[in-house]
Design a protein around this motif. Structure first.
Motif: not given
Ligand code: NAD
Ligand code: ISE
Length: 334
Positions: A70-75, A9-14, A79-81, A94-96, A168-170, A35-37, A276-278
């Motif tokens: 694991v930094t993909s969407w919560g749903e 999961g290499v979106g924002m937090i990944g 599966e990955y854990v 990442e949470k949740p 669930n997320d906030v 990543d799914a993408d 904190a993340y560091d």
């Molecule tokens: P995002 O949408 O920017 O990135 C998620 C990525 O996961 C996307 O690139 C998407 O394509 C990928 N993805 C979706 N389904 C997938 C799958 N089945 N297999 C592989 N990749 C898949 O979301 P985000 O903001 O980066 O958030 C990701 C997770 O991190 C969420 O669970 C969110 O709650 C958590 N998060 C935690 C914090 C924190 O403060 N601890 C901050 C932001 C996000």
């Protein structure tokens, strides 16, 4: 020893975690991403020396990957854990931990069967200097017995956010914070939807007020606001027997001029919780390099948070107070 990490999961937090692992922290390398993408995974991998883009399950099984993030969407977390646990590999999720209590219970059962703390959940507030200082005041009883906690989680804007994610997320961050702050489980939840913020879509419960009761009777309120417009503002104040303790304004220079004072409000979580993340990931990597299992937020903490978010959802549906149900805590997490 360098820990070879695979990120799913290499979106924002990944991408933010990859940046810190590769440019800020020591002791690890990012050797694979998924990543799914697939195109996004490929693009991210090209920016990291020695990194490949692969399928997520291939990444988990790979002999070149020592540990998984694991930094993909919560749903998709459960599966990955569970797959990482099947491969007996450490996993930072990442949470949740999962979006249903049933999935969290499955993860706890799988980990207990292995008998090792392989899972860490990304509840990073436990690593934040300011939250740690507040925890220090409470746990040393400097202000006496804690009675109440006021929390606010205000996000400047959150396009696309739905009411379930407000919980669930906030609010899940405050739910974990309250359990950690007082070392007690949450036993009861109520939820209120006050006057609606006109900045928000009509079907978003914004703001949302949550009231939680703990085992010893401490009452904690959480204000969740998704479209407050002025920035990202995280607040916490403990009211105790002989005093109060509150988080400060975060790292801001206060400028006073022309009869007024002003400072910066962080834009989002990346700035507010950068250190904190560091700390969270450096401590995780260091323990793995030393051959130690995680001692951070556990699968049990993920399950307890999910049990509470479930109760909040029911409270929203029924309008009443809802009990939080947890199974007996396994020895592994005591
Ligand atoms: P995002 O949408 O920017 O990135 C998620 C990525 O996961 C996307 O690139 C998407 O394509 C990928 N993805 C979706 N389904 C997938 C799958 N089945 N297999 C592989 N990749 C898949 O979301 P985000 O903001 O980066 O958030 C990701 C997770 O991190 C969420 O669970 C969110 O709650 C958590 N998060 C935690 C914090 C924190 O403060 N601890 C901050 C932001 C996000
Ligand atoms: C995001 O997913 C986070 O976890 C942030 O810490 C939180 O503040 C934000 O509201 C969530 O959307």
């Amino acid at each position: 020893m360098t820990i070879r990490i695979g990120v799913i999961g290499v979106g924002m937090i990944g991408q933010d975690h990859i940046r810190r692992l590769t440019t800020v922290l020591a002791g690890s390398s990012v050797v694979a991403v998924a990543d799914a993408d697939a195109e996004r995974a490929r693009e991210v991998s090209t920016g990291i020396s020695g990194c490949v883009a692969v399928d997520a399950h291939e990444l988990i099984r790979s002999d070149n990957v020592d540990a998984i993030i694991v930094t993909s969407w919560g749903e998709t977390h459960a599966e990955y854990v569970l797959a990482a646990l099947s491969a007996s590999k450490p996993v930072f999720c990442e949470k949740p931990l999962a979006t249903t209590q049933e999935d969290c219970r499955r993860i706890v059962a799988a980990e207990v069967a292995i008998g090792r703390r392989l899972v860490q959940v990304g509840f990073m507030r436990r690593y934040d200097d300011e939250f740690r200082a507040l925890h220090g005041v409470v746990s040393t009883a400097t202000i006496g017995e804690p009675l109440l906690m006021h929390c606010a989680h205000r996000v400047g804007s959150a396009p696309g956010l739905v009411t379930a994610q407000m919980v669930n997320d906030v609010a899940v961050h405050e739910i974990d914070t309250i359990r950690w702050m007082f070392g007690e489980e949450i036993v009861e939840a109520q939820a209120f939807t006050p006057r609606h913020n006109p900045n928000s879509p009509e079907d978003l419960a914004d703001p949302l007020m949550i009231l939680l009761g703990t085992e010893s009777g401490i009452l904690a309120d959480i204000e969740v606001s998704a479209n407050g417009a002025y920035g990202y503002d995280i607040r916490g104040e403990v009211v105790a027997q002989s005093g109060t303790a509150a988080l400060p304004e975060h790292e801001t220079i206060v400028v006073k001029r022309a009869g007024q004072f002003a400072g910066d409000v962080p834009v989002d979580w990346r700035k507010r919780f950068a250190r904190a993340y560091d700390t969270e990931l450096q401590e995780w990597v260091d323990r793995l390099a030393a051959g130690l299992d995680s001692n951070g937020p556990s699968s049990w903490d993920g399950l307890a948070a999910a049990a509470t978010t479930d109760a909040v959802h029911e409270a929203l549906r029924t309008g009443g107070a809802v009990a939080v149900h947890l199974p007996e805590k396994p020895e592994l997490y005591c």
